[in-house]
Design a protein around this motif. Structure first.
Motif, short mmCIF file in Angstrom:
data_model
loop_
_atom_site.label_atom_id
_atom_site.label_comp_id
_atom_site.label_asym_id
_atom_site.label_seq_id
_atom_site.Cartn_x
_atom_site.Cartn_y
_atom_site.Cartn_z
N GLU A 176 36.04 31.99 34.41
CA GLU A 176 37.09 31.62 33.46
C GLU A 176 37.83 32.86 32.94
OE1 GLU A 176 35.56 29.51 29.98
OE2 GLU A 176 33.56 30.31 30.40
N LEU A 177 37.14 33.99 32.82
CA LEU A 177 37.84 35.22 32.45
C LEU A 177 38.81 35.64 33.56
CD1 LEU A 177 34.97 37.37 30.86
CD2 LEU A 177 36.80 36.14 29.68
N HIS A 178 38.36 35.49 34.80
CA HIS A 178 39.21 35.80 35.95
C HIS A 178 40.47 34.96 35.93
CE1 HIS A 178 40.63 35.51 40.12
NE2 HIS A 178 40.06 36.70 40.32
N SER A 179 40.30 33.65 35.69
CA SER A 179 41.44 32.74 35.66
C SER A 179 42.41 33.11 34.54
CB SER A 179 40.94 31.31 35.49
OG SER A 179 42.03 30.41 35.36
N MET A 180 41.88 33.36 33.35
CA MET A 180 42.73 33.68 32.20
C MET A 180 43.49 34.98 32.42
SD MET A 180 41.52 34.37 28.26
CE MET A 180 40.64 35.86 28.74
N LEU A 181 42.81 36.02 32.90
CA LEU A 181 43.44 37.33 33.05
C LEU A 181 44.44 37.37 34.20
CD1 LEU A 181 40.32 39.57 32.36
CD2 LEU A 181 42.36 39.33 30.90
N THR A 182 44.13 36.69 35.29
CA THR A 182 45.08 36.71 36.42
C THR A 182 46.35 35.93 36.08
OG1 THR A 182 43.84 34.85 37.40
CG2 THR A 182 43.37 37.06 38.24
N GLU A 183 46.23 34.87 35.30
CA GLU A 183 47.43 34.16 34.84
C GLU A 183 48.27 35.06 33.95
OE1 GLU A 183 46.61 30.43 32.97
OE2 GLU A 183 45.48 29.64 34.69
N LEU A 184 47.63 35.79 33.06
CA LEU A 184 48.36 36.71 32.19
C LEU A 184 48.98 37.85 33.00
CD1 LEU A 184 49.12 37.55 29.32
CD2 LEU A 184 46.89 38.67 29.11
N ASP A 185 48.31 38.27 34.05
CA ASP A 185 48.80 39.35 34.90
C ASP A 185 50.11 38.96 35.58
OD1 ASP A 185 48.52 41.92 36.28
OD2 ASP A 185 48.05 40.74 38.07
N GLN A 186 50.32 37.67 35.81
CA GLN A 186 51.54 37.21 36.46
C GLN A 186 52.76 37.40 35.58
OE1 GLN A 186 51.62 36.13 39.70
NE2 GLN A 186 49.46 36.71 39.69
N VAL A 187 52.57 37.30 34.26
CA VAL A 187 53.72 37.36 33.35
C VAL A 187 53.80 38.68 32.59
CG1 VAL A 187 53.86 34.87 33.08
CG2 VAL A 187 52.37 36.17 31.56
N SER A 188 52.65 39.32 32.35
CA SER A 188 52.65 40.56 31.58
C SER A 188 51.50 41.46 32.05
CB SER A 188 52.52 40.27 30.09
OG SER A 188 52.59 41.45 29.33
N PRO A 189 51.71 42.22 33.12
CA PRO A 189 50.63 43.04 33.69
C PRO A 189 50.02 44.03 32.71
CG PRO A 189 52.49 42.87 35.21
CD PRO A 189 52.95 42.30 33.91
N VAL A 190 50.85 44.69 31.91
CA VAL A 190 50.33 45.70 30.98
C VAL A 190 49.44 45.04 29.93
CG1 VAL A 190 50.94 47.41 29.24
CG2 VAL A 190 52.26 47.26 31.36
N THR A 191 49.91 43.90 29.40
CA THR A 191 49.12 43.17 28.41
C THR A 191 47.80 42.71 29.02
OG1 THR A 191 51.12 42.41 27.29
CG2 THR A 191 49.09 41.18 26.86
N ALA A 192 47.84 42.23 30.26
CA ALA A 192 46.62 41.78 30.94
C ALA A 192 45.63 42.94 31.07
CB ALA A 192 46.96 41.22 32.32
N ARG A 193 46.13 44.13 31.38
CA ARG A 193 45.25 45.29 31.52
C ARG A 193 44.60 45.65 30.19
NH1 ARG A 193 48.71 49.28 33.26
NH2 ARG A 193 48.83 50.23 31.19
N HIS A 194 45.40 45.63 29.12
CA HIS A 194 44.84 45.94 27.80
C HIS A 194 43.81 44.88 27.38
CE1 HIS A 194 47.16 49.43 26.84
NE2 HIS A 194 48.33 48.82 26.96
N CYS A 195 44.14 43.60 27.59
CA CYS A 195 43.22 42.53 27.20
C CYS A 195 41.92 42.62 27.96
CB CYS A 195 43.88 41.16 27.41
SG CYS A 195 45.14 40.74 26.20
#
Length: 294
Positions: A176-195
């Motif tokens: 579930e972390l993988h799913s949440m972060l990869t979805e965020l990576d699609q729209v905001s890569p920098v934010t996904a990296r920080h999160c």
């Protein structure tokens, strides 16, 4: 209905043990329960197996279960009608009879189970991802600027807490972390990296506190867009252009005066950005204009 009431606990017990039948014929019907009126003396309408609808002269209808345990007669109040229907009274009655057959007082069982559920709920609340993240924030905020602390809190609240904040930290999976972060990576890569970095640190904190057995944070490479993103260093401003830069800054009519002052301080003092912001926050009315001594 609260999950901690005796009625709820008996209903759950009946379902868990699949108590779906009685070894006697039930006497009451929903229509009769609804139509029975109070008299000048208490009215008792037996349904069978010790379950009775008790109606005092005041008119309140109450389900009671009369039983014997340890040689003594006992009465369990199941609940008030119509809040407790005939169907639910019978289901709870089956659970109570099941307990009595095993030598257990139904009310004692319900009270003990209610305490266990309350303790379990409290432990769950204390061990949610949100609760542990807050403890991590407090433990790591000492050496950080307040702005940094608030920035990471806001980022987690916006992009992480809505998905996993209310979950027990020990139940959160890598999937579930993988799913949440990869979805965020699609729209905001920098934010996904920080999160991802914050999540990894929170789970490390939980691991040290023995709240989780392992850290389920996915590897950084799952953030495809964040991994591909490269930082392009900006060219340094040539020293012989510094005067022109400051003059252009002074002449910029749409630039906020505070921003101008901050840029002057950065150029003239080589302070960190956070230090300049903190210094500007302490400027008082009447102080001289920053960067323009008179």
């Amino acid at each position: 209905m609260s999950a901690h009431t005796p009625l709820a606990i008996l209903l759950d017990l009946s379902e868990e043990n699949r108590l779906t039948s009685d070894d006697f014929t039930c006497a009451l019907s929903a229509a009769r329960v609804r139509a029975t009126k109070p008299g000048t003396t208490p009215t008792k309408c037996a349904d069978g197996g010790g379950l009775t609808l008790y109606i005092p002269p005041t008119g309140a209808k109450v389900w009671r279960y009369r039983y014997r345990l340890g040689g003594k007669e006992q009465i369990l109040t199941v609940g008030a009608y119509p809040d407790v229907s005939l169907e639910h009274a019978r289901i709870a009655h089956r659970a109570a009879r099941w307990l009595v057959a095993r030598g257990i007082h139904p009310l004692s069982y319900a009270e003990q189970e209610a305490r266990r559920r309350a303790e379990e709920a409290q432990a769950f609340d204390e061990h949610t991802f949100r609760a542990i993240a807050e403890k991590w924030q407090q433990a790591t905020a000492t050496n950080l600027a307040p702005r940094t602390v608030e920035h990471r809190r806001a980022m987690l609240d916006k992009h992480v807490m809505q998905t996993i904040g209310a979950k027990s930290i020990g139940s959160i999976t890598r999937k579930e972390l993988h799913s949440m972060l990869t979805e965020l990576d699609q729209v905001s890569p920098v934010t996904a990296r920080h999160c991802r970095g914050y999540i990894r640190q929170i789970f490390e904190y939980a691991e040290d506190a023995e709240l989780v057995d392992a850290n389920p944070t996915p590897r950084a490479r799952v953030l495809v867009n964040a991994t591909k993103r490269s930082e392009v260093p900006r060219k340094a401003l040539p020293l012989n252009h510094l005067g022109e830069f400051l003059k252009t800054l002074d002449d910029a009519p749409e630039t906020d005066p505070t921003t101008k002052a901050a840029l002057r301080l950065l150029v003239l003092t080589w302070c960190r950005t956070s230090e300049v912001i903190g210094a500007l926050g302490r400027v008082r009315p009447g102080d001289r204009d920053v960067g323009h001594p008179s």
